[in-house]
Design a protein around this motif. Structure first.
Motif, PDB file in Angstrom:
ATOM      1  N   LEU A 107      14.543 -28.527 -74.767  1.00 26.71           N
ATOM      2  CA  LEU A 107      13.665 -29.609 -75.205  1.00 26.71           C
ATOM      3  C   LEU A 107      14.186 -30.949 -74.676  1.00 26.71           C
ATOM      4  O   LEU A 107      13.423 -31.792 -74.198  1.00 26.71           O
ATOM      5  CB  LEU A 107      13.590 -29.616 -76.730  1.00 26.71           C
ATOM      6  N   LYS A 108      15.504 -31.109 -74.736  1.00 28.07           N
ATOM      7  CA  LYS A 108      16.094 -32.371 -74.264  1.00 28.07           C
ATOM      8  C   LYS A 108      15.857 -32.554 -72.773  1.00 28.07           C
ATOM      9  O   LYS A 108      15.630 -33.670 -72.312  1.00 28.07           O
ATOM     10  CB  LYS A 108      17.603 -32.392 -74.562  1.00 28.07           C
ATOM     11  N   GLN A 162      13.285 -31.622 -71.054  1.00 30.84           N
ATOM     12  CA  GLN A 162      11.917 -32.103 -70.853  1.00 30.84           C
ATOM     13  C   GLN A 162      11.746 -33.539 -71.335  1.00 30.84           C
ATOM     14  O   GLN A 162      11.052 -34.339 -70.704  1.00 30.84           O
ATOM     15  CB  GLN A 162      10.928 -31.195 -71.582  1.00 30.84           C
ATOM     16  N   MET A 163      12.389 -33.858 -72.458  1.00 30.51           N
ATOM     17  CA  MET A 163      12.263 -35.211 -72.985  1.00 30.51           C
ATOM     18  C   MET A 163      12.952 -36.195 -72.045  1.00 30.51           C
ATOM     19  O   MET A 163      12.431 -37.272 -71.756  1.00 30.51           O
ATOM     20  CB  MET A 163      12.887 -35.309 -74.382  1.00 30.51           C
TER      21      MET A 163
END
Lengths: 328, 341, 497
Positions: free
Chosen positions: B194-195, B197-198
């Motif tokens: 997730l990180k 992509q963020m």
């Protein structure tokens, strides 16, 4: 006085001087006419490529397709001449190659300026397209029997002579084309509004659009110009090698861009000088030609170039990062 | 249908199906033959794995131009271990040496990836330059280690990775499925994914949100390095040799596949399923064209054309990260005029 | 030829609709030669649309625009530039890599149709223009090396060099220090005397009122007030812009003996701030007032570890917080809501849930995996508690309004259960209604025992939320005032003096 290491020109010039100094100590015969003419000869094709690549970087883009353009223009022109017009003089062959290069450059420009696609991806795609088209539809066989016009050109020597130790040296007239390209490009970049618009776009695309610079037309010009330069470099390469090999040149593109970046052009656009670009090319050619003089086997050549790229771009990047942290 | 076509992956799925159907129609006996399907399944995993490596770095808005260098260097180290120590050994010894060689290759991939990660994250080099330079270094070391010639003569066991089948399925295909599934899982179900992509969406906001950006980037390039090493081992096993200039066309191919698969080169968006579809469409296209008697060179032409066509179609759907003027997007990947408003 | 009393520009009935929403509805006013007009309005009031229409970048649905006696239904960029209408955008639209002289001369050369560069001509033009505004900036300096104020002057000179008759300045004072604003006003006076008209467009106009003849106020696309500048003051402008007297609840008094939460001692950073010391108690809202360049933002960043101070110490609950490390600051219980929501706060294309959840990944880790369902549940809970109006929490966060976006950033930090929050410009770019609600949230959070530091140059905001206000000037804290016993005028005076 503190050396301004943020200027790549200083850094690269320093490395070149140090290289030559050490080489001269190791091999007293290093500082000689043959070394110089080898260096200059080796820099002709790379140099023309690099000047074109710099122009694109300054405009805020990147082009990795120019080697395919060069191979395409060079091979197609040679084939045309061999089959249809063997009697054409060398300068006509050059014009044909440059026209083909311009056409392929316009193809890049269409996708970049017309459709607004990212430059790296477009030229990556066209690199495959140009090369695939050349090898599939034009030909994939070596032409070693060049038309007489091109052969004549390869014999035109600017300087030739014999060194004290009896070794021959020579510099072909092709070198004049590098000089010409540098002069023309300098004039465009620094003496025409078009050139200033290219710098302006690289500085801020949005601002350029706001004050009414025709950004699309300017961008289109940039890719056509680079294509033309690539066509020229290609035909010079074939003339000097006395053979047109369709597999040549492609694969050089990243080294050329590396040379330009070493010379201080920024990938983000807006910055780049011809002096820096030529110094970057000189350093790369020096490493290729003369690493062995320093006692480093030529198999380590690409390691040396890789390290130069990392240091040459790493130092300014690291300094910029530290400065940003200091400025809060 | 409309919803399917709204996503880049949906459009790509349609394109893949069309290519598959077209090739099956044009060369029904040969394209759909067991032999062809098996040979395709052996061919694509090596560059597909490189494309996975490219995908994860592109998700952060970076790129890894050193994947082929890492692949070859890792393969050569493994090959040297195998030829120096493993030839002539049999049974447990052979397997042990093989395991050691594979581990060494993976280790090289990891170290090379960490090197890239440090250059990008700690020293702030643009990814494109850092990995261009490091790629030359890795290739250069590979040349220096071998003098530029191929390393060959492995024990029979070394051929397993690239040439064997398990329950009728080629091992390289299984390996790719495992890695692709693994990457998709990591991206969807772990904090790291997730990180990634963020961070790719807005590096500055990630920093301000308390994400350990440096560690994140280093890990991303390390993953990319290990994936590249695995691809190198597959190539080595299939070719039964290792050489510093193997797969040099794979670099651009890997970038091409990632972009074709809908990965946003500005970072922040990309799905493994898209990349898998891109790999399949490329392979169908090149095998099919091969059947139709089209030369290898024409494949390159068609790949490039496919990339441009998909780009023109996708251009409208890539979210442009306009609101990050102070973070310079990866140079050269900046949007060109005309599409911005 | 225009008659002497005919205005330079007259706009009538300018109307523009975006996707069914009226951005401008029948707006009209006039600007005379040598006159300065203030166009005031909140974000979203239609100011930027009007600028774009005047610049020719946007086509109005309906309008009659008379420029120097000539009537147009719409302006093209060329007509606009030809009529001498020059817009100076907030980002100045300069070329950082080119010299001052070239930046000033570029548009003029371009529009004169010159194909070749005549450096002498460009330098002469630049020197003449700089002299006209009475400033001295080295002609050969690269623009990227200039201060913000100098960049703005270069942008003004560029407009003048292109024969500007009306200069439109978008939010001209936001990035300037008090002294720089004074210099700017002096230059505006010179330009007016020269016959150049100026249109200031801003939501903070009190600073420029003194050089203006005329004020126009927009709200929700309509002109709601117009008149001589003398009839307006900061308070009446705000009233017209917001459409109501924004009377907000005052912060409830701080309980006696509230425990000390944060202690800052001797915090210094060369060139940014010096010897900063203060305390923050649990449940207290502390304001830091300062103009841009006063060091307020570097200080906020330093407290969150984004900037490494040269000296000083910060303790939270008596434990020392490692400096220069945002991860350590976050772990210690400090949350930071940045100034620029769009570039520093949000992941615009990512979902609302992800924007909230990014701060809580570690808390929902199950080994190497992420408890995705739990993470989303928690994020949704926070969206609900902060009353974020989001029909679909899986939609990209950019689909939200400014006020809701700000709540998303707040939710991200609140989900972590911080001990204190640093809010840098918490309501910049937020519409008036949401602003009051966000102030309510701040008071509420403090009521629950959170320590809050509000960094802002919006004085009413500070007065509506803070128990105590520190005034920052030139990197130092110069005043420590009780929030409830301070008036806006007093605060403004202390900031400016």
């Amino acid at each position: 006085m503190k050396l301004d290491l943020t200027r790549n020109e200083t850094l690269v010039a320093g490395v070149i001087l140090a290289f030559c100094a050490i080489a001269a100590v190791v091999d007293p015969g290093f500082l000689s006419m043959p070394t110089l003419t080898d260096l200059l000869r080796g820099g002709i094709v790379l140099g023309i490529f690099a000047v074109g690549a710099m122009l694109v970087l300054v405009s805020g883009g990147i082009d990795v397709s120019f080697t395919a353009v060069a191979a395409f223009a060079m091979y197609t022109t040679t084939l045309l001449l061999v089959n249809w017009a063997p009697g054409l003089p060398w300068w006509a062959a050059f014009l044909v190659a440059m026209a083909i290069g311009a056409l392929l450059g316009a193809f890049n420009g269409l996708f970049i300026a017309g459709f607004g696609l990212p430059t790296l991806i477009v030229t990556l795609g066209t690199l495959s397209i140009f090369r695939g088209f050349l090898l599939t539809f034009v030909g994939s066989k070596l032409i070693s029997n060049l038309p007489p016009g091109m052969r004549d050109f390869s014999r035109l020597m600017m300087v030739r002579g014999t060194n004290a130790d009896g070794s021959f040296y020579s510099l072909p007239w092709a070198f004049a084309f590098l000089v010409g390209v540098v002069v023309v490009t300098w004039t465009i970049l620094y003496r025409t509004m078009l050139g200033r618009a290219i710098f302006a776009m690289g500085g801020s695309m949005e601002s350029a659009r706001r004050i009414g610079i025709p950004v699309r037309a300017t961008q289109f010009f940039v890719y056509v110009y680079v294509g033309t330069m690539a066509g020229l470099a290609g035909i010079i390469h074939a003339s000097m090698a006395r053979v047109a090999n369709p597999f040549d040149l492609v694969g050089l593109e990243l080294s050329v861009i590396a040379a330009v970046v070493l010379g201080g052009a920024r990938l983000a656009g807006g910055y780049g000088t011809l002096t820096g670009t030529l110094l970057g090319v000189a350093l790369i050619v020096l490493v290729r030609n003369s690493l062995i003089v320093l006692g480093i086997p030529s198999t380590w050549q690409s390691v040396a170039i890789g390290i130069l790229i990392l240091i040459g771009t790493g130092l300014p990047a690291w300094q910029a990062k530290r400065a940003a942290a200091r400025a809060a | 249908m409309k919803r399917l076509l709204a996503a880049p992956e949906g459009r790509l799925a349609v394109i893949t199906l069309v290519i598959f159907a077209g090739m099956s129609f044009l060369a029904p006996d040969r394209f759909l033959s067991v032999q062809n399907v098996t040979s395709m399944a052996f061919q694509f995993p090596e560059f597909a794995i490189l494309a996975l490596a490219m995908t994860i770095t592109m998700l952060t808005g970076g790129i890894d131009l050193s994947v082929v260098g890492i692949a070859n260097l890792s393969a050569i180290v493994a090959a040297l271990i195998l030829t120096r120590f493993a030839t002539g050994t049999t049974g447990t010894d052979a397997v042990l040496w093989l395991a050691l060689a594979l581990a060494a290759a993976g280790g090289i991939g990891l170290v090379a990836g960490l090197f890239n990660g440090v250059a990008v994250a700690v020293f702030g080099l643009p990814a494109i330059l850092a990995t261009l330079g490091s790629g030359l270094i890795f290739t250069g070391i590979a040349i220096a280690l071998t003098g530029g010639s191929a390393v060959m003569g492995f024990p029979a066991a070394a051929a397993w990775l690239g040439n064997a089948t398990l329950a009728g399925v080629p091992v390289p295909l299984l390996l790719f499925a495992l890695l692709a599934g693994g990457l998709a899982f990591v991206l969807a179900r772990t904090g790291f994914g997730l990180k990634v992509q963020m961070y790719g969406t807005n590096p500055l906001a990630a920093h301000f949100a308390g994400v350990d950006v440096t560690r994140l980037l280093i890990r991303v390039y390390a993953v990319s390095g290990v994936l590249a090493a695995i691809a190198g081992l597959v190539v080595m096993s299939r070719a039964n040799s290792a050489k510093a200039d193997y797969g040099s066309s794979y670099l651009l191919l890997a970038v091409l596949i990632a972009v074709l698969g809908g990965v946003n080169p500005y970072g922040g968006y990309g799905r493994v399923v898209g990349v898998v579809l891109a790999v399949l469409s490329m392979q169908f296209l090149s095998s099919g064209l091969n059947m139709l008697g089209v030369s290898n060179f024409a494949r390159e032409l068609i790949w490039g054309a496919l990339l441009l066509v998909v780009m023109v179609v996708n251009a409208g759907s890539w979210p442009r990260l306009r609101a990050r003027p102070r973070v310079r997007a990866e140079p050269g990947l900046q949007p060109s005029p005309g599409t911005e408003t | 030829m225009t008659a002497a009393d005919e205005p330079l520009i007259v706009m009538r009935g300018v109307t523009k609709t975006y996707a069914g929403i009226r951005a401008l509805d029948g707006v009209g006013f006039a600007i005379r030669e040598g006159e300065a007009v203030s166009l005031a309005g909140e974000n979203g009031s239609g100011k930027s649309t009007l600028i774009k229409i005047l610049a020719g970048a946007e086509e109005p649905d309906e309008a009659s625009i008379t420029v120097a006696g000539e009537s147009f239904a719409r302006l093209t960029p060329r007509q606009s530039a030809g009529a001498g209408i020059m817009v100076i955008f907030q980002d100045f639209s300069l070329f950082p890599n080119l010299s001052v002289a070239e930046n000033i001369g570029f548009s003029a050369e371009l529009h004169a149709g010159h194909r070749l560069v005549d450096r002498g001509r460009v330098r002469a033009l630049a020197a003449r223009t700089l002299e006209r505004v009475g400033v001295d900036i080295p002609l050969d300096a690269r623009v990227e090396t200039l201060s913000v104020a100098h960049k703005q002057l270069v942008a003004i000179c560029r407009a003048l060099a292109s024969d500007a008759r009306l200069i439109i300045m978008d939010e001209p004072t936001t990035a300037l220090t008090e002294r720089e604003v004074r210099v700017l006003l002096g230059i505006i006076r010179r330009l007016k005397a020269d016959g150049v008209a100026v249109l200031f467009v801003s939501h903070k106009l009190a600073e420029v009122l003194e050089v203006c003849e005329h004020v126009v106020v927009l709200r929700n696309g309509r002109k709601v007030a117009e008149g001589p500048a003398g009839e307006f003051d900061a308070a009446s402008l705000a009233r017209h812009m917001t459409g109501r007297d924004v009377a907000e609840a005052l912060p409830s008094p701080l309980a006696d003996g509230a425990p000390r939460l944060l202690e800052v001692r001797g915090l210094s950073k060369a060139g940014a701030f010096a010897d900063i010391g203060f305390e923050l108690h649990a449940g207290e809202v502390l304001g830091i007032a300062g103009l841009l360049g006063s060091g307020r933002t570097p200080l906020a960043k330093a407290l969150f570890g984004l900037v490494a101070p040269d000296a000083g110490r910060v303790t939270l609950d008596g434990r020392e917080v490692p400096l220069g490390d945002p991860l350590a600051a976050a772990a210690a219980g400090i949350g930071y809501v940045p100034e620029d929501r769009l570039t520093e706060g949000l992941f615009l294309t990512q979902s609302i849930l992800r924007n909230v959840g990014i701060g809580r990944l570690e808390a929902h880790a199950q080994g190497p995996l992420l408890d995705v369902a739990g993470l989303w549940r928690e994020a949704e809970e926070w969206l609900r508690r902060l009353a974020v109006k989001a029909p679909d929490p899986a939609a990209p966060v950019r689909s939200l309004s400014g006020g809701n976006q700000q709540r998303v950033v707040l939710a991200r930090w609140l989900a972590r259960g911080p001990r204190m929050l640093l809010l840098n410009g918490p309501t910049v770019g937020v519409d008036v209604g949401s602003k009051a609600e966000i102030h309510g949230i701040i008071r509420d959070l403090a009521g629950r025992g959170l320590g809050v530091v509000v960094i802002s140059d919006d004085l009413p905001e500070l007065l509506a939320t803070c128990h105590r206000i520190l005034v920052m000037k030139e990197g130092r804290i110069t005043d420590d005032l009780p929030g409830t016993a301070t008036s806006e005028a007093d605060l403004a005076h202390r900031l400016a003096s």
